[in-house]
Design a protein around this motif. Structure first.
Motif, PDB file in Angstrom:
ATOM      1  N   UNK A 167      -9.353 -16.292 106.092  1.00  0.00           N
ATOM      2  CA  UNK A 167      -8.143 -17.068 106.418  1.00  0.00           C
ATOM      3  C   UNK A 167      -6.846 -16.309 106.214  1.00  0.00           C
ATOM      4  N   UNK A 168      -6.859 -15.223 105.457  1.00  0.00           N
ATOM      5  CA  UNK A 168      -5.577 -14.636 105.052  1.00  0.00           C
ATOM      6  C   UNK A 168      -4.766 -14.081 106.223  1.00  0.00           C
ATOM      7  N   UNK A 169      -5.436 -13.717 107.316  1.00  0.00           N
ATOM      8  CA  UNK A 169      -4.692 -13.232 108.483  1.00  0.00           C
ATOM      9  C   UNK A 169      -4.220 -14.370 109.381  1.00  0.00           C
ATOM     10  N   UNK A 170      -4.632 -15.590 109.086  1.00  0.00           N
ATOM     11  CA  UNK A 170      -4.245 -16.755 109.892  1.00  0.00           C
ATOM     12  C   UNK A 170      -3.107 -17.537 109.260  1.00  0.00           C
ATOM     13  N   UNK A 171      -2.798 -17.233 107.990  1.00  0.00           N
ATOM     14  CA  UNK A 171      -1.819 -18.024 107.246  1.00  0.00           C
ATOM     15  C   UNK A 171      -0.831 -17.105 106.547  1.00  0.00           C
ATOM     16  N   UNK A 172       0.251 -17.709 106.034  1.00  0.00           N
ATOM     17  CA  UNK A 172       1.223 -16.950 105.239  1.00  0.00           C
ATOM     18  C   UNK A 172       0.823 -16.863 103.776  1.00  0.00           C
ATOM     19  N   UNK A 173       0.142 -17.919 103.290  1.00  0.00           N
ATOM     20  CA  UNK A 173      -0.174 -17.994 101.875  1.00  0.00           C
ATOM     21  C   UNK A 173      -1.587 -18.547 101.683  1.00  0.00           C
ATOM     22  N   UNK A 174      -2.275 -18.025 100.653  1.00  0.00           N
ATOM     23  CA  UNK A 174      -3.608 -18.513 100.286  1.00  0.00           C
ATOM     24  C   UNK A 174      -3.542 -19.070  98.865  1.00  0.00           C
ATOM     25  N   UNK A 175      -3.942 -20.315  98.713  1.00  0.00           N
ATOM     26  CA  UNK A 175      -3.917 -20.989  97.411  1.00  0.00           C
ATOM     27  C   UNK A 175      -5.344 -21.367  97.016  1.00  0.00           C
ATOM     28  N   UNK A 207      -3.134 -19.353  92.150  1.00  0.00           N
ATOM     29  CA  UNK A 207      -4.369 -19.904  91.587  1.00  0.00           C
ATOM     30  C   UNK A 207      -3.965 -21.051  90.672  1.00  0.00           C
ATOM     31  N   UNK A 208      -4.331 -22.252  91.073  1.00  0.00           N
ATOM     32  CA  UNK A 208      -3.912 -23.467  90.384  1.00  0.00           C
ATOM     33  C   UNK A 208      -5.166 -24.226  89.970  1.00  0.00           C
ATOM     34  N   UNK A 209      -5.198 -24.727  88.727  1.00  0.00           N
ATOM     35  CA  UNK A 209      -6.433 -25.327  88.239  1.00  0.00           C
ATOM     36  C   UNK A 209      -6.264 -26.670  87.566  1.00  0.00           C
ATOM     37  N   UNK A 210      -7.431 -27.231  87.230  1.00  0.00           N
ATOM     38  CA  UNK A 210      -7.521 -28.519  86.548  1.00  0.00           C
ATOM     39  C   UNK A 210      -8.882 -28.619  85.880  1.00  0.00           C
ATOM     40  N   UNK A 211      -9.075 -29.613  85.074  1.00  0.00           N
ATOM     41  CA  UNK A 211     -10.293 -29.975  84.331  1.00  0.00           C
ATOM     42  C   UNK A 211     -10.095 -30.043  82.815  1.00  0.00           C
ATOM     43  N   UNK A 212      -9.393 -29.070  82.171  1.00  0.00           N
ATOM     44  CA  UNK A 212      -9.285 -29.141  80.709  1.00  0.00           C
ATOM     45  C   UNK A 212      -8.500 -30.343  80.196  1.00  0.00           C
ATOM     46  N   UNK A 213      -7.757 -31.048  81.071  1.00  0.00           N
ATOM     47  CA  UNK A 213      -6.950 -32.224  80.705  1.00  0.00           C
ATOM     48  C   UNK A 213      -5.734 -31.871  79.858  1.00  0.00           C
ATOM     49  N   UNK A 214      -5.427 -30.587  79.759  1.00  0.00           N
ATOM     50  CA  UNK A 214      -4.279 -30.099  78.984  1.00  0.00           C
ATOM     51  C   UNK A 214      -3.497 -29.129  79.853  1.00  0.00           C
ATOM     52  N   UNK A 215      -2.178 -29.193  79.772  1.00  0.00           N
ATOM     53  CA  UNK A 215      -1.325 -28.323  80.577  1.00  0.00           C
ATOM     54  C   UNK A 215      -1.294 -26.919  79.968  1.00  0.00           C
ATOM     55  N   UNK A 216      -1.654 -25.918  80.766  1.00  0.00           N
ATOM     56  CA  UNK A 216      -1.677 -24.527  80.317  1.00  0.00           C
ATOM     57  C   UNK A 216      -0.383 -23.808  80.726  1.00  0.00           C
ATOM     58  N   UNK A 227      -1.469 -20.898  87.549  1.00  0.00           N
ATOM     59  CA  UNK A 227      -1.290 -22.117  86.748  1.00  0.00           C
ATOM     60  C   UNK A 227      -2.690 -22.666  86.476  1.00  0.00           C
ATOM     61  N   UNK A 228      -3.392 -22.149  85.467  1.00  0.00           N
ATOM     62  CA  UNK A 228      -4.821 -22.424  85.306  1.00  0.00           C
ATOM     63  C   UNK A 228      -5.182 -23.882  85.045  1.00  0.00           C
ATOM     64  N   UNK A 229      -4.264 -24.666  84.483  1.00  0.00           N
ATOM     65  CA  UNK A 229      -4.540 -26.096  84.277  1.00  0.00           C
ATOM     66  C   UNK A 229      -3.234 -26.882  84.284  1.00  0.00           C
ATOM     67  N   UNK A 230      -3.166 -27.867  85.172  1.00  0.00           N
ATOM     68  CA  UNK A 230      -1.982 -28.718  85.263  1.00  0.00           C
ATOM     69  C   UNK A 230      -2.117 -29.985  84.423  1.00  0.00           C
ATOM     70  N   UNK A 231      -3.202 -30.095  83.644  1.00  0.00           N
ATOM     71  CA  UNK A 231      -3.351 -31.239  82.748  1.00  0.00           C
ATOM     72  C   UNK A 231      -3.657 -32.528  83.492  1.00  0.00           C
ATOM     73  N   UNK A 232      -3.464 -33.637  82.795  1.00  0.00           N
ATOM     74  CA  UNK A 232      -3.685 -34.963  83.384  1.00  0.00           C
ATOM     75  C   UNK A 232      -2.420 -35.450  84.085  1.00  0.00           C
TER      76      UNK A 232
END
Length: 344
Positions: A167-175, A207-216, A227-232
């Motif tokens: 996809x990287x050649x089809x878009x401006x940004x990869x998330x 790279x944005x994440x979730x699951x630990x339930x705590x903001x990293x 942003x490995x964890x955005x919390x709840x």
């Protein structure tokens, strides 16, 4: 293009919050009424739908059937708040069976919300003002009820590398929007850090994440943000204040540059979010809004105290059924409340 990302969203209720979690609140008021202003500026809002939303097979007198299950009528609140897509690749989404999972997908699509991470589907691409973004979704957490599930995408580093390449050649940004890490931790573990480094080299921009339930902590550079964890964002895990501190990550994207910002969010005792401070622009380096303590030695005690203090709130008898069933199972190995897998 303006994007907003949030973490874990439960439209259901945990065992200890039957009758006074997000689901019960949503029967009376809009869950997102206090945060709509901070989301309204975004062209696309994204989050992780941690729990299924379906009434199929629901037995309201069985705690295992009722737990972490949302009401489809409440999905319109997500759509109204600006959510255009939600990750469904997480360890609770098939907790109530395949029929409930499929119904959840159908209900999301009925509300014009794209379910991201459904197995077998192409990587979704979002476009605004000529800017294109691909969002790759997967879970690195073993499923709670079906270790061999094939309903949602599981994190496979080689597969993600191929997705980035395709996809990287089809878009401006990869998330990358990933369900990963461990609960009761305040920082990413070495496995996550290795994956972050590898995926960055492969071409991921965020790279944005979730699951630990705590903001990293968030780490940003000129061309990359982690942003490995955005919390709840909506969740009734209210026995520790670290589980109730959250935030919105804002990304403004041009063809080759981006800016990032953060709005602090706090959850109330129903697990419902409110804005708790002003939005801050993020520069290069590490941004740690909460500096959370790594000590979780009292978390079990806090959870028990929360249960005792709230025993008479909401569905008292459903909570008692849960505790009674847990005691019988632990001491006598007797199951009186079975999940969907044990039903005929």
């Amino acid at each position: 293009m303006k994007l907003a990302f949030v973490g874990d969203i439960s439209l259901g209720e945990y065992y200890l919050s039957f009758g006074h979690g997000p689901k019960s609140y949503a029967h009376k008021r809009n869950i997102f009424e206090n945060v709509k202003d901070v989301l309204s500026d975004a062209d696309f809002v994204f989050g992780n739908l941690e729990t299924p939303v379906s009434n199929i097979g629901l037995d309201g007198k069985n705690p295992e059937s009722a737990v972490l299950r949302g009401d489809p009528n409440h999905l319109s609140m997500l759509a109204d708040a600006g959510f255009k897509a939600l990750s469904i690749a997480n360890n609770h989404i098939v907790q109530h069976g395949e029929d409930v999972f499929r119904d959840t997908i159908k209900e999301l699509e009925k509300n014009k919300i794209v379910p991201m991470g459904v197995s077998g589907r192409d990587t979704p691409i979002f476009e605004k003002n000529g800017i294109k973004v691909a969002i790759i979704v997967a879970s690195d957490v073993p499923d709670n009820t079906d270790k061999n599930q094939s309903s949602y995408d599981v994190l496979d580093s080689e597969k993600i590398k191929n997705q980035i390449r395709n996809v990287k050649d089809k878009v401006n940004w990869v998330i990358l929007f990933l369900h990963w890490g461990k609960e009761d931790c305040v920082l990413p573990n070495p496995h996550q850090m290795n994956l972050i480094d590898a995926f960055k080299l492969d071409g991921a921009n965020f790279i944005i994440g979730h699951h630990p339930h705590i903001f990293y902590p968030i780490e940003a550079s000129e061309k990359f943000l982690s942003a490995p964890s955005l919390g709840n964002f909506v969740f009734d895990l209210c026995w520790d204040e670290r589980l109730m501190k959250s935030g919105v990550l804002h990304l403004e994207l041009n063809a080759s540059t981006f800016t990032a910002a953060f709005t602090p969010i706090s959850l109330d005792r129903n697990g419902v979010p409110s804005i708790s401070g002003s939005t801050k622009c993020l520069g290069e380096g590490v941004f740690d809004p909460y500096s959370n303590s790594p000590d979780f030695s009292r978390i079990g005690f806090q959870k028990n105290i929360f249960f005792i203090k709230n025993i008479f709130r909401g569905e008292f008898f459903l909570k008692i059924k849960f505790i009674f069933g847990k005691i019988l199972n632990k001491i006598f190995k007797i199951k009186i409340y079975e999940n969907y897998k044990n039903k005929d």
